[in-house]
Design a protein around this motif. Structure first.
Motif, short mmCIF file in Angstrom:
data_model
loop_
_atom_site.label_atom_id
_atom_site.label_comp_id
_atom_site.label_asym_id
_atom_site.label_seq_id
_atom_site.Cartn_x
_atom_site.Cartn_y
_atom_site.Cartn_z
N ALA A 163 0.83 -1.20 0.00
CA ALA A 163 0.00 0.00 0.00
C ALA A 163 0.86 1.26 0.00
CB ALA A 163 -0.92 0.00 1.22
N PRO A 164 0.52 2.24 -0.81
CA PRO A 164 1.27 3.50 -0.79
C PRO A 164 1.05 4.24 0.53
CG PRO A 164 -0.66 3.70 -2.20
CD PRO A 164 -0.58 2.26 -1.79
N SER A 165 1.82 5.27 0.73
CA SER A 165 1.73 6.03 1.98
C SER A 165 0.37 6.69 2.11
CB SER A 165 2.83 7.09 2.02
OG SER A 165 2.61 8.06 1.00
N ALA A 166 0.06 7.09 3.35
CA ALA A 166 -1.22 7.76 3.61
C ALA A 166 -1.34 9.05 2.80
CB ALA A 166 -1.35 8.04 5.10
N ALA A 167 -0.19 9.75 2.62
CA ALA A 167 -0.23 11.00 1.85
C ALA A 167 -0.67 10.74 0.41
CB ALA A 167 1.15 11.66 1.88
N VAL A 168 -0.19 9.64 -0.18
CA VAL A 168 -0.59 9.30 -1.55
C VAL A 168 -2.05 8.88 -1.59
CG1 VAL A 168 -0.19 7.72 -3.48
CG2 VAL A 168 1.75 8.68 -2.24
N ARG A 169 -2.48 8.09 -0.59
CA ARG A 169 -3.87 7.63 -0.58
C ARG A 169 -4.85 8.79 -0.42
NH1 ARG A 169 -1.78 3.74 3.12
NH2 ARG A 169 -3.11 4.53 4.81
N GLU A 170 -4.41 9.84 0.26
CA GLU A 170 -5.30 10.98 0.48
C GLU A 170 -5.32 11.94 -0.71
OE1 GLU A 170 -3.78 12.63 4.04
OE2 GLU A 170 -4.44 10.95 5.30
N ASN A 171 -4.36 11.79 -1.62
CA ASN A 171 -4.32 12.62 -2.83
C ASN A 171 -4.98 11.83 -3.96
OD1 ASN A 171 -3.45 13.79 -5.35
ND2 ASN A 171 -1.84 14.87 -4.24
N ALA A 172 -6.18 12.22 -4.33
CA ALA A 172 -6.97 11.44 -5.28
C ALA A 172 -6.24 11.24 -6.60
CB ALA A 172 -8.33 12.12 -5.51
N GLU A 173 -5.65 12.31 -7.13
CA GLU A 173 -4.97 12.20 -8.43
C GLU A 173 -3.76 11.29 -8.33
OE1 GLU A 173 -2.76 15.06 -11.76
OE2 GLU A 173 -3.52 15.91 -9.90
N ALA A 174 -2.93 11.50 -7.30
CA ALA A 174 -1.74 10.67 -7.13
C ALA A 174 -2.10 9.21 -6.92
CB ALA A 174 -0.91 11.19 -5.95
N PHE A 175 -3.18 8.96 -6.17
CA PHE A 175 -3.60 7.59 -5.91
C PHE A 175 -4.08 6.92 -7.18
CE2 PHE A 175 -6.69 4.41 -4.32
CZ PHE A 175 -5.82 3.62 -3.58
N ARG A 176 -4.88 7.63 -7.98
CA ARG A 176 -5.36 7.06 -9.25
C ARG A 176 -4.18 6.71 -10.15
NH1 ARG A 176 -9.28 11.18 -8.99
NH2 ARG A 176 -8.06 12.41 -10.47
N GLU A 177 -3.19 7.61 -10.24
CA GLU A 177 -2.03 7.35 -11.08
C GLU A 177 -1.26 6.13 -10.59
OE1 GLU A 177 0.17 10.95 -10.92
OE2 GLU A 177 -1.10 12.02 -12.35
N ARG A 178 -1.12 6.00 -9.28
CA ARG A 178 -0.40 4.86 -8.71
C ARG A 178 -1.12 3.55 -9.01
NH1 ARG A 178 3.16 4.98 -4.40
NH2 ARG A 178 4.15 2.94 -4.16
N TRP A 213 -5.69 -1.15 -1.11
CA TRP A 213 -4.77 -0.10 -0.65
C TRP A 213 -5.49 0.96 0.18
CZ3 TRP A 213 -1.56 0.78 -5.77
CH2 TRP A 213 -0.66 -0.28 -5.91
N GLN A 214 -6.72 1.28 -0.17
CA GLN A 214 -7.46 2.26 0.63
C GLN A 214 -7.71 1.73 2.04
OE1 GLN A 214 -7.87 5.23 0.29
NE2 GLN A 214 -8.38 5.89 -1.78
N GLN A 215 -7.72 0.41 2.20
CA GLN A 215 -7.84 -0.18 3.53
C GLN A 215 -6.50 -0.23 4.25
OE1 GLN A 215 -9.52 -4.04 2.67
NE2 GLN A 215 -11.52 -3.20 2.08
N GLY A 216 -5.43 0.22 3.58
CA GLY A 216 -4.11 0.20 4.19
C GLY A 216 -3.46 -1.16 4.17
N ARG A 217 -4.02 -2.09 3.39
CA ARG A 217 -3.46 -3.44 3.34
C ARG A 217 -2.42 -3.56 2.23
NH1 ARG A 217 -6.59 -7.77 2.01
NH2 ARG A 217 -8.42 -6.65 1.23
#
Length: 827
Positions: A163-178, A213-217
């Motif tokens: 799972a990516p960092s919490a900062a990435v998960r909270e950034n919608a654009e960065a999370f979608r790209e990842r 990943w949104q579950q932090g797993r």
């Protein structure tokens, strides 16, 4: 004393070349490090010297303390490790090509001796003492990483499915790209050219990654196979999952992914250092690295898979940094062909485009090199502020480069003389490049300096292995697990049981013992990677967790944080009196503690103390004392900079942050110095011009010589002051020569007293200004030396009154036991 080109924040790349006269000038080319934050492109055909230019650029960055991540598809950039301060023939001998020596009629030993002599003479010709090689080696550590291979330092690429960092998960654009990049990269490795919208495999993987990943797993490949078979959702969009991707088809897809897992070559991708950009760029002590990631040994699909993962990790790391105008790090790709095409959309293209658009705000410079400009998206490359252009192979290549340059000029708002650039490009020779920068008024042709590293060409697997052999014990190991190892468990009775000479694993009961209701009983979940038919034995441990409050109001650390802490005491037949002193530290957040048994298994015997409720009250009281006595928040302190590390910030990460801060402050001081001396330089230049005009009125014969000598003063001052791209090697700090020339001119003219007085006045002002400049420069160099950063440990104890014991419980740890009776952790 440092050579004249060793200026703060400036890269010595070579010397100016006059294409009209076909001669090399004495003027050195100094490239402002900050200009690289707007990215650069290197274009040149085979034999143009493109690799040598890249090596010298990275050498200069390393000397200035700037780390670099080098993606090496061809194997050339490993030459960055071939630098020998003593320049002995035996240093070069292992790296010269025996075939080349034979072609030249020499033995390998004689060829090595000749190469050593050639390197020593080449460095001397470019005014580089051998000590500069030692300076390079001391400034940065060079390492070759080989994902999918153990030739160099392996990289565990599939850990990037975590799972990516919490900062990435909270950034919608960065999370979608990842998410999209991870799905595209994995499908590319499977040989599937999947469209993110039309491909149901891509849609399924994207939804799995997003949900998990949104579950932090975290995910690994075996866990992903299970998720494909039984996704954690029943709908995709507004449609039922079974309608879009039936279970039978998902099973076929899972089998394809399992084939990758079962492949013998896959094992090499699972082990090695984590794909952690911070730890690729810096050593654990904070020293910068030249991290060469060699991918020459990989197939095309494997290269695309890894490069995509790597670029996304770079992007995530970049976004986690603070904004800056100083150069923080370089991402260099030696051959970008196929990764940024003009029409196709491979998985690597999106993260590359994003880096080119966004990385400059964070001080990360991207340098892309290629010999095939027609295969690049030149519109994307219009984001590059600097172009290094060498010899081009075809007229089509030249036209594509001119289009890219014109686009870059338009983006920068500068004029572009297409005809002049085309003429200059047509006359370039080997090792000669046209430098076109958005930060300069006009382009300049120059020849690259002699590389400090031996440019022997691509390194073989055996050579990489030889270079990295002594480093592997230090670098190859991954991060230590948070839970106790099997060996640690063995010492406490939760055994790894060897066949033959060790006691057998107790059969135990298939049900946990019945306990009083006051005793909290928890179960550690079995890892998803453990086969479902594995034999599981649960062993009892004492688990304690607490919330600790760390407050440091007395210093400038301003720490005020709450943290959870945990202990696991692995007990044997009985519980020792000092149960917590022998306990292992654990992170309660990382333990998957369940209220019910998660899998079938047997239970080892339970010591009687663990079945008595009153014991847990005593253990809870002892745990509070233990935490107050043994637990602390480890910080680091840089007294000179009056700076403390952040909680949980590693020492090396703290040092690397300090290094960049010092570089930022140094660059700011240089800017202040420029602003301070600029008016004085302008006034002196005006006096030089008026003095020359007066001499011309006196007598033209003397005026030409005198004016030439006087104007030299201005070039000297401006070159030293402002670190322009061109700084005269013969003029910097050598104004005395110019003064002697002026004196001869005055003698030729005879009695021109007024002009002579002006020359003397200029000489005095110039000497005073240069002396002041030298003092200021030395002060900046001393005050902002990267090597003078002293770091001390600083511990913050928990506030005793705020220690809150959350839980003291009996926990059952799962172990997987094979047919021979050997047990290993299954969590």
């Amino acid at each position: 004393m440092d050579p004249h080109y060793e200026q703060l924040g400036a890269f010595y790349l070579g010397k100016v070349f006059d294409p009209d006269r076909d001669v090399l000038a004495d003027d050195v080319l100094l490239y402002d490090a900050k200009d690289l934050t707007t990215h650069a492109v290197i274009v040149g055909m085979t034999g143009s010297g493109k690799t040598g230019l890249g090596v010298t650029l990275l050498e200069e960055a390393a000397i200035d303390g700037i780390p670099s991540l080098v993606i090496d598809p061809k194997g050339d950039m490993g030459n960055l490790l071939l630098n020998f301060p003593e320049l002995r023939p035996e240093d070069f001998r292992p790296w010269v090509e025996a075939e080349q020596a034979l072609r030249e009629g020499l033995s390998p030993d004689d060829y090595a001796a000749r190469t050593a002599t050639r390197w020593r003479e080449g460095l001397a010709e470019w005014d580089q003492p051998p000590e500069r090689i030692a300076r390079l080696r001391d400034a940065a550590e060079a390492v070759i990483y080989t994902p999918g291979s153990d030739a160099g330092i392996p990289i565990a690429a599939f850990r990037s499915l975590s799972a990516p960092s919490a900062a990435v998960r909270e950034n919608a654009e960065a999370f979608r790209e990842r998410v999209a990049a991870a799905a595209s990269a994995l499908l590319a490795l499977l040989g599937m050219d999947a469209d993110p919208i039309r491909s149901r495999e891509h849609v399924l993987l994207s939804n799995i990654f997003s949900t998990v990943w949104q579950q932090g797993r975290d995910l690994d490949l075996s866990g992903l196979i299970r998720e494909i078979q039984q996704p954690p959702f029943r709908q995709v969009g507004v449609m039922d999952l079974e309608t879009i991707f039936p279970a039978a088809d998902r099973m076929k897809f899972a089998v394809a992914v399992n084939g990758l897992l079962a492949s013998p070559t896959f094992e090499a991708w699972r082990h090695g250092q984590p794909l952690d950009i911070q730890h690729l760029l810096y050593t654990p002590t904070g020293k910068p690295r030249m991290a060469v990631v060699s991918i020459a040994h990989l197939s095309d699909a494997e290269r695309m898979f890894f490069v995509t993962l790597l670029l996304n990790e770079v992007l995530a790391w970049t976004r986690s940094q603070s904004g800056t105008s100083s150069l923080r790090a370089i991402v260099y790709m030696d051959e970008v062909f196929g990764y940024l095409p003009p029409t196709a959309n491979p998985p690597s293209k999106t993260p590359l485009l994003t880096l080119l658009k966004q990385a400059r705000a964070y001080g990360v410079g991207v340098v892309l090199a290629t010999q095939n400009p027609v295969d690049l998206d030149y519109k994307a490359l219009s984001n590059a502020g600097t172009w290094f252009l060498g010899r081009l192979q075809t007229e089509r290549d030249k036209l594509r480069v001119l289009d890219g340059l014109e686009g870059a000029s338009t983006s920068a708002g500068t004029t572009f003389d297409r005809q002049r650039i085309e003429r200059l490009l047509s006359g370039l020779k080997a090792r000669t490049f046209l430098l076109n920068s958005a930060h300069e008024n006009q382009p300049v042709v120059y020849q690259t300096r002699w590389a400090l590293s031996y440019l022997r060409g691509p390194l073989t697997r055996v050579q990489i292995e030889s270079l990295m052999r002594d480093r592997k014990p230090e670098l190859a190991a991954g991060r230590a697990p948070a839970m106790p190892s099997a060996a640690q468990a063995s010492g406490a009775g939760a055994a790894v049981v060897s066949p033959g000479d060790a006691p057998s694993v107790p059969a135990g009961s298939t049900s946990p013992p019945v306990l009083p209701p006051d005793i909290v009983c928890r179960y550690v979940a079995v890892a998803r990677s453990v086969p479902r038919d594995a034999r599981i034995v649960y062993r009892p441990v004492l688990f304690g967790a607490a919330r600790l409050h760390f407050v440091d109001a007395k210093s400038r650390s301003n720490v005020d944080v709450w943290k959870r802490a945990g202990r696991l005491s692995l007990v044997g037949d009985s519980v020792p009196p000092d149960v917590w002193d022998a306990a292992e530290r654990v992170d309660p957040e990382s333990l998957a503690l369940l209220d019910e048994r998660p899998a079938e298994g047997t239970f080892a015997p339970l010591p009687s103390e663990l079945a008595q409720p009153r014991s847990y009250k005593d253990w809870a009281s002892g745990l509070k004392e233990h935490f107050y006595r043994e637990e602390s928040l480890a910080l680091f302190h840089a007294p000179r900079l009056k700076t403390y590390s952040d909680p949980d910030e590693a020492e090396g990460d703290f040092v690397s942050r300090l290094r960049h801060r010092v570089r930022e402050e140094r660059d700011l001081e240089i800017e202040k110095l420029k602003r301070k001396f600029a008016p004085k330089a302008a006034r002196l230049e005006d006096r030089i011009r008026r003095a020359g005009q007066r001499v011309e009125v006196e007598k033209s014969q003397a005026s030409n010589a005198t004016t030439s000598a006087v104007i030299t003063f201005g070039a000297t001052l401006l070159g030293a002051l402002f670190g322009r791209k061109v700084a005269s090697a013969t003029n910097v700090s050598k104004s005395a020569t110019s003064v002697r020339s002026a004196g001869r001119a005055v003698q030729q003219r005879g009695d021109i007293g007024r002009a002579e007085e002006n020359v003397k006045a200029l000489r005095t002002e110039l000497a005073e200004l240069e002396a002041e400049l030298e003092r200021e420069t030395d002060r900046i160099r001393d005050d902002y030396s990267l090597d003078s950063i002293a770091v001390e440990s600083y511990a913050v104890p928990p506030r005793k009154s705020d220690i809150s014991i959350e839980q003291t419980a009996l926990a059952w740890l799962p172990y997987r036991v094979d047919a021979a009776g050997i047990a290993e952790p299954a969590w």
